[in-house]
Design an enzyme around this catalytic site. Structure first.
Site: not given
Ligand code: NAD
Length: 368
Positions: A15, A74, A93, A95, A117, A133, A269
């Protein structure tokens, strides 16, 4: 303002911080944009396209990092730390929660880190995280299906099953942008999908959106372990903004899962949801612990870097323009959502959850 767009150096990160169209908008607002040569070439954005947008193409990272505002994707890698200078704005980002050395370096170098983020919209949502996400969520069942294949150590279960053979059990933990997108694709692939969230309201909304095919469960210490242990594929998608991800999948859960089952920990992340999770890469995405395939790629959207860059620039450009046009102090004073993105400034932690998580003092007021 002098704006730098460096080439990303994280493993298989293709990206780029700004598309040529985005660069054109920054130039049209009177800014000097320097793009590192080759920054967008892997996804079809040649240097010449940036030049015709009015940007200059610079030979190396040092020249790109000379800018006052750096727009990238990143978090900085250790070899990039020394390229930064005091007072510079790093808009990307970050993190920080799972990466104390990165936080330490950014504090010591007196840069201002605006983290995609944690920038918020008026309704509290995370508009600069959500597009990535949604992509990571859509990719997660794909990674999971791949991990379930025998050659990757998987159990050899087909997500959608076949007539006469039950589909895979997919458990999605977290029903936000990642989780709802993952559920959509897993359902589309024919899997048996259960989604857990701690918000009843969110589950009601998801049930309305997907109908009875999606099973929803309130996440708790008693509901989660049996579902994880019985799953063919677990997708970790929880977020506590600014904080390290809660470790909801224990070693004991992993030991009790069926051999060859898969955990795709998208929340890696932010440190990951599994006690056995550690970051992997697109080059080598999988590893085994107690016979369970783990996939913990922190930059999943780069697998579809062209779509991801377009989606990211759509979201980040308005704030980039505000930062460039007004300067940091006025831009965050005018927009509380952007202020929520400012995590580090002038050697202090300026985000409450990050301060709490990292055990550092919270600087609520910008002194400089
Ligand atoms: N690996 C990657 O390439 C990548 C890419 C994008 C996002 N992410 C990561 O994915 C993760 C999720 O992001 P998102 O945008 O969906 O966040 P979001 O805020 O939209 O959703 C997170 C959800 O987690 C829920 N939650 C919180 N505590 C909880 C628990 N104990 N049990 C169950 N649910 C619970 C919240 O209610 C919420 O609905 C983040 O860490 C984000 O940084 C990773």
């Amino acid at each position: 303002m002098r704006i730098g767009i460096p080439k990303e150096i994280k493993n298989h990160e293709y990206r780029v911080g700004v598309t040529p169209d985005g660069a054109r908008e920054l130039v049209a607002s009177g800014h000097v944009v320097s793009v590192q040569t080759g920054a967008g070439s892997a996804i079809g954005y040649a240097d010449a396209q940036y030049q015709s947008a009015g940007a200059s193409v610079v030979a190396d990272a040092a020249a790109a990092y000379a800018g006052d505002l750096i727009i990238k994707v990143k978090e900085l890698q250790p070899s990039e730390f020394a390229l930064t200078h005091p007072g510079q704005i790093l808009y990307c980002y970050h993190h920080f929660a799972p990466d104390p050395p990165l936080l330490e370096a950014m504090l010591a170098r007196q840069v201002s880190c605006v983290a995609y983020e944690t920038v918020t919209a008026p309704d509290g949502s995370l508009p600069l995280l959500t597009p990535m996400s949604r992509i990571a969520g859509r990719l997660a069942p794909q990674f999971g299906a791949w991990g379930l294949q025998m050659a990757n150590g998987g159990s050899g279960v087909l997500l959608g099953g076949v007539p006469g053979v039950a589909p895979a059990k997919v458990v999605v933990i977290g029903g936000g942008a990642v989780g709802s997108s993952a559920a959509r694709i897993a359902l589309g692939m024919g899997a048996d999908v259960t989604l857990l969230d701690r918000s009843a309201e969110k589950l009601a909304h998801l049930e309305e959106a997907f109908g009875a095919r999606l099973k929803t469960v309130i996440s708790s210490g008693s509901s989660l372990p049996p579902l994880v242990r019985d799953a063919d594929l677990v997708i970790g998608a929880v977020l506590l903004p600014g904080k390290r991800a809660p470790r909801l999948i224990t070693v004991d859960d992993v030991r009790r899962m069926r051999p060859g089952s898969v955990i795709v920990d998208v929340a890696i992340d932010q440190g990951g949801m599994g006690e056995t999770s550690r970051p992997t890469s697109h080059t080598d995405p999988f590893y085994l612990v107690h016979g369970i395939v783990h996939c913990c790629v922190p930059n999943m959207p780069s697998a579809v870097a062209r779509s991801a860059t377009l989606a990211l620039t759509n979201a980040t450009l308005p704030h980039a323009l505000a930062l460039a046009n007004k300067g940091l102090k006025d831009a965050v004073a005018d927009d509380v959502g952007l202020r929520n993105g400012l995590q580090v400034h002038a050697g202090r932690v300026t985000h409450a959850a990050l301060a709490q998580d990292s055990g550092r003092a919270f600087a609520g007021v910008l002194e400089k």
